[in-house]
Scaffold this motif. Structure first.
Motif, PDB file in Angstrom:
ATOM      1  N   THR A 176      17.883   5.587 -30.892  1.00 26.14           N
ATOM      2  CA  THR A 176      17.648   6.891 -31.505  1.00 26.14           C
ATOM      3  C   THR A 176      16.397   7.517 -30.919  1.00 26.14           C
ATOM      4  O   THR A 176      15.380   6.845 -30.745  1.00 26.14           O
ATOM      5  N   ASP A 177      16.485   8.799 -30.597  1.00 27.63           N
ATOM      6  CA  ASP A 177      15.335   9.477 -29.997  1.00 27.63           C
ATOM      7  C   ASP A 177      14.471  10.160 -31.040  1.00 27.63           C
ATOM      8  O   ASP A 177      13.407  10.679 -30.721  1.00 27.63           O
ATOM      9  N   ALA A 225      19.821  23.889 -20.010  1.00 25.98           N
ATOM     10  CA  ALA A 225      19.036  23.272 -18.938  1.00 25.98           C
ATOM     11  C   ALA A 225      19.893  22.886 -17.735  1.00 25.98           C
ATOM     12  O   ALA A 225      19.369  22.374 -16.737  1.00 25.98           O
ATOM     13  N   GLY A 226      21.213  23.108 -17.825  1.00 21.05           N
ATOM     14  CA  GLY A 226      22.098  22.756 -16.725  1.00 21.05           C
ATOM     15  C   GLY A 226      22.338  21.267 -16.582  1.00 21.05           C
ATOM     16  O   GLY A 226      22.688  20.786 -15.499  1.00 21.05           O
ATOM     17  N   LEU A 227      22.179  20.523 -17.682  1.00 21.84           N
ATOM     18  CA  LEU A 227      22.289  19.064 -17.631  1.00 21.84           C
ATOM     19  C   LEU A 227      23.569  18.528 -18.260  1.00 21.84           C
ATOM     20  O   LEU A 227      23.926  17.364 -18.046  1.00 21.84           O
ATOM     21  N   ALA A 258      21.899   8.108 -30.626  1.00 17.46           N
ATOM     22  CA  ALA A 258      21.817   9.316 -31.452  1.00 17.46           C
ATOM     23  C   ALA A 258      20.767  10.241 -30.854  1.00 17.46           C
ATOM     24  O   ALA A 258      19.574   9.938 -30.870  1.00 17.46           O
ATOM     25  N   ALA A 259      21.206  11.368 -30.301  1.00 15.17           N
ATOM     26  CA  ALA A 259      20.316  12.273 -29.570  1.00 15.17           C
ATOM     27  C   ALA A 259      20.112  13.569 -30.342  1.00 15.17           C
ATOM     28  O   ALA A 259      21.045  14.334 -30.540  1.00 15.17           O
ATOM     29  N   LEU A 317      13.744  15.982 -22.545  1.00 17.05           N
ATOM     30  CA  LEU A 317      15.186  16.060 -22.342  1.00 17.05           C
ATOM     31  C   LEU A 317      15.571  15.436 -21.003  1.00 17.05           C
ATOM     32  O   LEU A 317      16.539  14.673 -20.911  1.00 17.05           O
ATOM     33  N   ASP A 318      14.816  15.739 -19.960  1.00 15.26           N
ATOM     34  CA  ASP A 318      15.072  15.138 -18.643  1.00 15.26           C
ATOM     35  C   ASP A 318      14.957  13.616 -18.706  1.00 15.26           C
ATOM     36  O   ASP A 318      15.780  12.888 -18.127  1.00 15.26           O
ATOM     37  N   ASP A 319      13.932  13.127 -19.401  1.00 16.72           N
ATOM     38  CA  ASP A 319      13.734  11.678 -19.509  1.00 16.72           C
ATOM     39  C   ASP A 319      14.908  11.007 -20.224  1.00 16.72           C
ATOM     40  O   ASP A 319      15.355   9.919 -19.829  1.00 16.72           O
TER      41      ASP A 319
END
Length: 363
Positions: A265-266, A230-232, A186-187, A198-200
């Protein structure tokens, strides 16, 4: 009794819907202040129990305006009691206004603590404790926190968490261990523009897919927007072993939790649901307000370090550990919180505390 119930988030409003129904069924007049909730976002079973607020707002409206709207409603039609749910700014503002007017304040979910001094939610929880006349704690752990902070035991009742009432009403069944598959992630982190975090999170996904896949990525709309900005997003969508589920209705989220071997979950969310369905949880944070799950070994706090995350995934994913967790009762309630709230408000000493020297309008 004339009651104004304030709830600042859609999740909190759904959770207290059963409480509102029980109070009205007992003869109380309940006015509800809360956000607008689309019935399609909760599913048909829960849409039937979702309460419609008298005073409401859209999710993206200005926070200061929302607080002013809630306080104005309370002051224009003062209740005998203000019942507050959650720890949002609007709930805190309404409790403050109620106390200034001499209106008794009853706090649901009282005593929940993350012990994170940087958290605005934690600051609101502690402010509500100072404002409340009666404290309805969800668990004995929460009640103990109130005792440590000096709240008199005769002002505290343990009633359970109303969210469990909602889980019972959803009719989503626990899935047998042998039928559960994979990991639900769950993000929701990108509610803030924290690019490093977010990168992590994105870097963790291939590790999770390899260690505990397949992974279903439950992606909040705002998280998706940040990933795209972010282009991710395209890279995440192309990951092997990762399937993206976009903004599911709550009943579908519950079915996904129940059918998973593991929840990641983050933001610390869904831990009550995971306990209800017997699903172990990895929380990608250093603190949580659901300390009961951590203390019982149902949840593990890991932060974002891949080694810590994978160690917790391996430990909680062990067959014997999963069986132990599946055998535990739900730590947050038994689905009868609403009835207990009604019982507490019917106690003569509680009524005297809430309306000292006054005559209550009804039950």
């Amino acid at each position: 009794m004339r009651i104004t119930l304030a709830s600042g988030t859609r999740t909190d409003l759904l959770a207290v819907s059963a409480v509102v129904a029980a109070l009205r069924g007992a003869g109380h007049e309940v006015r509800v202040i809360g956000p607008q909730v689309d019935q399609r976002s909760v599913g048909p079973e829960l849409a039937a129990v979702l309460v419609a607020p008298h005073v409401t707002w859209e999710p993206d409206e200005d926070a200061a305006r929302i607080r002013a709207l809630a306080v104005e409603d309370l002051e224009s039609a003062p209740p005998e009691v203000a019942l507050v749910a959650g720890c949002s700014g609007v709930v805190t503002a309404l409790a403050n206004a109620a106390q200034r007017r001499g209106i008794g304040v009853v706090q649901l979910e009282a005593g929940i603590r993350s012990f994170d001094a940087t958290s605005s939610a934690e600051a609101n929880r502690r402010a509500l404790t100072s404002l409340a006349t009666m404290h309805l704690a969800p668990t004995s752990t929460a009640a103990s926190s109130l005792a440590v902070e000096g709240v008199s035991p005769d002002r505290v009742r343990v009633v359970g968490n109303a969210r469990v009432d909602v889980l019972v009403a959803s009719r989503v069944a626990r899935v047998p261990l042998v039928d559960r598959r994979g990991t639900l992630f769950a993000a929701r982190t990108a509610r803030t523009a924290d690019r490093d975090r977010l990168d992590d999170l994105v870097r963790l996904l291939p590790w999770l897919a390899g260690a505990a896949g397949p992974v279903t990525l439950l992606l909040h709309a705002r998280t998706k927007a940040w990933l795209e900005q972010a282009g991710l997003y395209e890279g995440v969508a192309a990951l092997l072993g990762v399937r993206i589920a976009h903004s599911l209705p709550y009943d579908a989220v519950l079915r996904a939790v129940a059918a998973s071997e593991l929840l990641v979950t983050d933001a610390g969310e869904l831990q009550e649901e995971a306990s209800f369905f017997g699903v172990p949880t990895v929380v990608l944070r250093s603190s949580t307000s659901r300390t009961e799950s951590v203390n019982a070994g149902i949840s593990a706090l890991t932060g974002l370090a891949p080694g810590d995350v994978l160690e917790a995934v391996a430990r909680l994913g062990d067959r014997r550990e999963r069986a132990r967790i599946d055998g535990l009762p739900c730590l947050y309630g038994d689905g009868r919180t609403a009835g207990r709230v009604v019982e507490v408000l019917s106690e003569s000493d509680v009524r005297r505390r809430l309306v000292p020297g006054g005559e209550l309008a009804s039950k």
